[in-house]
Motif scaffolding. Structure first.
Motif, mmCIF file in Angstrom:
data_model
loop_
_atom_site.group_PDB
_atom_site.id
_atom_site.type_symbol
_atom_site.label_atom_id
_atom_site.label_comp_id
_atom_site.label_asym_id
_atom_site.label_seq_id
_atom_site.Cartn_x
_atom_site.Cartn_y
_atom_site.Cartn_z
ATOM 1 N N ALA A 26 0.830 -1.199 0.000
ATOM 2 C CA ALA A 26 0.000 0.000 0.000
ATOM 3 C C ALA A 26 0.868 1.253 0.000
ATOM 4 N N ASP A 27 1.931 1.229 0.824
ATOM 5 C CA ASP A 27 2.850 2.370 0.857
ATOM 6 C C ASP A 27 3.500 2.576 -0.498
ATOM 7 N N SER A 28 3.894 1.471 -1.127
ATOM 8 C CA SER A 28 4.534 1.552 -2.435
ATOM 9 C C SER A 28 3.593 2.142 -3.470
ATOM 10 N N ILE A 29 2.351 1.663 -3.475
ATOM 11 C CA ILE A 29 1.366 2.199 -4.415
ATOM 12 C C ILE A 29 1.097 3.664 -4.116
ATOM 13 N N GLY A 30 0.983 3.988 -2.830
ATOM 14 C CA GLY A 30 0.756 5.378 -2.446
ATOM 15 C C GLY A 30 1.861 6.293 -2.934
ATOM 16 N N PHE A 270 -13.785 4.031 2.715
ATOM 17 C CA PHE A 270 -13.576 3.502 1.367
ATOM 18 C C PHE A 270 -12.529 4.347 0.643
ATOM 19 N N ASP A 271 -11.558 3.686 -0.009
ATOM 20 C CA ASP A 271 -10.511 4.438 -0.702
ATOM 21 C C ASP A 271 -10.397 4.070 -2.182
ATOM 22 N N PHE A 344 -3.136 1.248 -10.241
ATOM 23 C CA PHE A 344 -1.906 0.583 -9.780
ATOM 24 C C PHE A 344 -2.226 -0.759 -9.138
ATOM 25 N N GLU A 345 -3.291 -0.806 -8.323
ATOM 26 C CA GLU A 345 -3.684 -2.072 -7.692
ATOM 27 C C GLU A 345 -4.006 -3.138 -8.737
ATOM 28 N N MET A 346 -4.555 -2.734 -9.865
ATOM 29 C CA MET A 346 -4.916 -3.665 -10.925
ATOM 30 C C MET A 346 -3.705 -4.143 -11.726
ATOM 31 N N GLY A 347 -2.560 -3.526 -11.508
ATOM 32 C CA GLY A 347 -1.364 -3.917 -12.250
ATOM 33 C C GLY A 347 -1.366 -3.438 -13.687
ATOM 34 N N LEU A 348 -2.194 -2.438 -13.994
ATOM 35 C CA LEU A 348 -2.310 -1.979 -15.379
ATOM 36 C C LEU A 348 -1.042 -1.316 -15.896
ATOM 37 N N PHE A 349 -0.281 -0.700 -15.004
ATOM 38 C CA PHE A 349 0.952 -0.043 -15.444
ATOM 39 C C PHE A 349 1.989 -1.069 -15.893
ATOM 40 N N ASP A 350 1.930 -2.255 -15.286
ATOM 41 C CA ASP A 350 2.909 -3.301 -15.620
ATOM 42 C C ASP A 350 2.394 -4.265 -16.682
ATOM 43 N N ASN A 351 1.086 -4.486 -16.714
ATOM 44 C CA ASN A 351 0.533 -5.482 -17.637
ATOM 45 C C ASN A 351 -0.789 -4.974 -18.211
ATOM 46 N N PRO A 352 -0.733 -4.001 -19.113
ATOM 47 C CA PRO A 352 -1.958 -3.374 -19.600
ATOM 48 C C PRO A 352 -2.629 -4.099 -20.761
ATOM 49 N N TYR A 353 -1.909 -5.013 -21.404
ATOM 50 C CA TYR A 353 -2.400 -5.591 -22.649
ATOM 51 C C TYR A 353 -3.057 -6.954 -22.438
ATOM 52 N N VAL A 354 -3.971 -7.271 -23.352
ATOM 53 C CA VAL A 354 -4.584 -8.593 -23.370
ATOM 54 C C VAL A 354 -3.821 -9.442 -24.376
#
Length: 743
Positions: A26-30, A270-271, A344-354
């Motif tokens: 969480a700290d890292s994502i923040g 809720f965040d 960021f939680e979804m990992g979209l920055f690292d793995n955005p493609y299908v």
């Protein structure tokens, strides 16, 4: 150190490590969010707050960082193309969230949510949403607008089909299961799609059952009835919420600071982020709540709606609002911060493609089997005179009715991507189980709304040649769902007339209803020897129905909503207040029994309709089986409880019939005296059990005393000392009860 102490120490250490890891993540994502936010221009921030409808023509806006999410694009190649623009051609490389309404299945369609709720099986509901997520995510979809957890007490409302029914507890349990199914074990898994709890709040209480209509919900009822499922979704880890279309006491949900600032953020912590419903900021102009789009944007943003769906009031007005000093940039920063955090939680920055090269197999055999089980457990046996069902395989069946072979219609509402070529209709299902030579088919009516009798003759001829008639009627999928409210909720068209004609043949008649809502079938069900309510059962509905009719499966569904006798009884729900003059079966007077010129006092002075009484056609929690269950020996672990105690209620349940079956054991409670009047019964626990013929079990259901809390006259959430009655049984009319006290 003995083994027990060592085990406890290791557990504490493991939990500490897990919490430490979670906190570090969480700290890292923040930190990543803050770093990215600090680099963004105002235009780029506004872009993250805008969701546009899919298709083409968005490339330049994406390239400029002016779009945060796209909905309704299911082409993996185009999705990857758009993501490539966002990541490689925009200044900051912020990925898009691709969204779609995946409500009760993607290609493999499960029963409508109201049907799934009739299974009372959270594990099965979770599995269905996991399968939907796996299928949908393979095309690039990573966000769905589900679960819909509006409490729904009005069968006229078309969107009752999307709901889990009338009860806050059942809806909370099943809504949480849906969230877990969609989101999986990790948000950054490529097969997870983020869930969206909708519609906050009170949408299901639309006046007159008319979609989009105003709601008048007292603050106490809002907190005790309509908000608990949303709190359960937060506790289950849901990452997004959707604002409702309706207003509550004059304040549209999209501009309601109480809902999203006070309750969702301050009370529930809720965040994640909140998205508007389609064009709902703009619609506040129609509500008469704001004068123009500029004010609409201001009120929605200040209320806590992070992202606007479809319309562009945010995109067109935020900059001006800030320049004029009407809107603080800090509010925009926080709105964008919430959106980025989820990305960021979804990992979209690292793995955005299908992965386009991996052709995904939809409708895998195990998916179809799960859909069939869900359909089987969702179907409710409402009537079975003289054990008409199950049918012997030697019986010759006349299959008749407008829903008997409608591959598309049985899928129900909100099936944008459903594949009707996969559908097993009742005709196919019965032919597979009984044999083609045993099933004669004549639809009788082309569609459920047919208003002529041209198909009657063939249907009646087939009925005369048969041993039993199976009539599959109901309503087409388009007759329920969003914007499809009905004032008359009888079987549409001339279905009732056809059923009456078929009954004249003298053959046993099984009525199967496929619908998106409880229909007022009381009068016509008198012509049926057996009634199965199948809802809109999805892809495998026909196979499930055939198994039930043949006795290969024992029906176990229970109603998640009260069935009225007639539309004039609506709204009708089991957890009503008692009133000062409660209705009584022994004393209520029927209209045609009243003497002519009778004095007013002869009517009994009780809370009922003189023409329809006060009882429903079928109560909440009701459902028959091919076997029978007897309850006995209810007991509690003690008589007096403190406020932090756990109540353990035990009951003996015996299968007294001649075949194995599942029973859904239900526990209800009544607070006998409260600071404000309390419902006559409230569901507080349930459990599905399986018992063989003659088998008996002692089952214990537990209840936290804190779950007896309600909102008192001072608007405080409290558990009051006093006496309670507790029932356990097979539906909300359970009579076996005991008493306990809270000190």
């Amino acid at each position: 150190m003995n083994k027990l102490i060592l085990s406890v120490v290791l557990s504490i250490v493991l939990m500490a490590c897990q919490n430490s890891t979670h906190n570090k993540q969480a700290d890292s994502i923040g930190q990543k969010v803050e770093k990215l936010l600090s680099q963004m221009t105002l235009e780029e921030k506004i872009g993250q707050m805008w969701q546009v409808n899919g298709g083409y023509g968005h490339d330049d806006n994406i390239r400029q960082g002016k779009i945060g999410s796209i909905l309704n694009d299911v082409d993996p190649q185009n999705i990857n193309r758009l993501q490539k623009i966002a990541l490689e051609e925009s200044r900051l490389g912020i990925p898009l969230i691709i969204a779609r309404d995946v409500i009760h299945g993607f290609k493999t369609v499960f029963p409508i949510p109201l049907g799934q709720a009739a299974s009372w099986n959270p594990e099965l509901v979770e599995q269905g949403c996991r399968i939907a997520a796996q299928e949908a995510s393979s095309t690039g979809i990573r966000w769905t607008f589900a679960p819909m957890i509006d409490i729904s007490r009005d069968a006229r409302w078309g969107r009752i089909a999307e709901s889990c029914g009338e009860d806050p507890y059942l809806t909370s349990v099943l809504g949480a299961a849906m969230v877990k199914g969609f989101q999986g074990d990790s948000l950054n898994s490529e097969t997870s799609i983020i869930a969206c709890a909708k519609h906050m709040a009170g949408y299901g209480a639309a006046e007159g059952g008319r979609d989009y209509n105003t709601t008048l919900i007292p603050p106490r009822e809002l907190r005790d009835v309509y908000l608990p499922p949303f709190k359960a979704a937060v506790d289950a880890g849901v990452r997004t919420f959707m604002a409702a279309f309706n207003d509550i006491d004059g304040v549209p949900a999209t501009g309601n600071e109480f809902l999203f600032r006070q309750v969702l953020r301050n009370e529930w912590h809720f965040d994640g982020f909140v998205v508007s419903d389609w064009a709902s900021p703009w619609e506040m102009i129609n509500h008469g709540f704001v004068a123009d789009e500029k004010e609409a944007a201001l009120r929605a943003i200040k209320a806590g709606v992070n992202m606007e769906m479809a319309t562009s009031t945010y995109n067109d007005n935020i900059k001006v609002l800030i320049e004029e000093g009407l809107l603080d940039i800090k509010i925009i920063d926080q709105a964008v911060r919430d959106v980025l955090r989820v990305k960021f939680e979804m990992g979209l920055f690292d793995n955005p493609y299908v992965a386009e090269e991996n052709q995904y197999q939809f409708a895998k055999p195990k998916y179809l089997e799960a859909a069939k089980l869900a359909a089987t457990q969702s179907m409710v046996l409402l009537k079975n005179d003289k054990n008409t069902l199950p049918l012997s395989l030697s019986k010759k069946i006349a299959l008749i009715g407008p829903m008997a072979n409608q591959a598309y219609e049985q899928l129900g509402t909100w099936i944008f991507d459903g594949d009707s070529t996969l559908t097993v209709t009742p005709l196919k299902g019965l032919q597979d189980v009984f044999g083609k030579d045993k099933v004669m088919f004549a639809e009788g009516m082309a569609i459920s709304r047919t208003r002529h009798q041209k198909g009657y003759r063939k249907a009646i001829e087939q009925a005369k040649k048969s041993d039993v008639i199976v009539f599959v009627g109901g309503e087409e999928s388009i007759l329920s769902g969003e914007a499809h409210s009905r004032a008359n909720i009888d079987l549409p068209g001339v279905q009732n007339d056809l059923i009456k004609e078929l009954k004249k043949t003298g053959k046993p008649l099984v009525l199967v209803v496929m619908a998106g809502r409880p229909l007022t079938i009381g009068a016509i069900s008198e012509y049926a020897d057996a009634v199965i309510y199948a809802w809109h059962p999805g892809t495998m509905g026909g196979a499930a129905l055939a198994d039930i009719i043949a006795g290969n499966a024992n029906p176990s569904g229970k109603l998640p909503v009260t069935f009225p006798k007639e539309v004039g009884q609506i709204p009708m729900h089991y957890n009503h207040k008692n009133t000062g003059r409660p209705a009584n079966l022994d004393t209520w007077t029927q209209m045609y029994d009243i003497p002519v010129k009778a004095p007013q006092t002869s009517l009994g002075n009780e809370s009922h309709y003189i023409d329809a009484g006060f009882e429903p056609l079928y109560p909440f929690g009701y459902g028959l089986s091919y076997t029978s269950f007897v309850y006995s020996d209810i007991s509690l672990d003690k008589e007096i409880y403190a406020k932090d105690d756990i109540i353990a209620a035990s009951i003996k349940v015996k299968n007294t019939g001649e075949m194995a079956g599942d029973e859904i054991v239900q526990l209800y409670v009544r607070d006998l005296v409260g600071n404000v009047s309390r419902p006559v019964k409230e569901l507080k626990a349930f459990k599905r059990i399986s018992l063989n013929e003659g088998e008996e079990t002692t089952l214990t259901l537990t209840l936290d005393v804190n779950d007896l809390a309600f909102t008192n006259v001072a608007m405080e959430r409290v558990v009051e000392p006093g006496q309670f009655e507790l029932w356990i049984g097979g539906d909300s009319n359970a009579t076996l009860s005991t008493f306990f006290s809270v000190k």
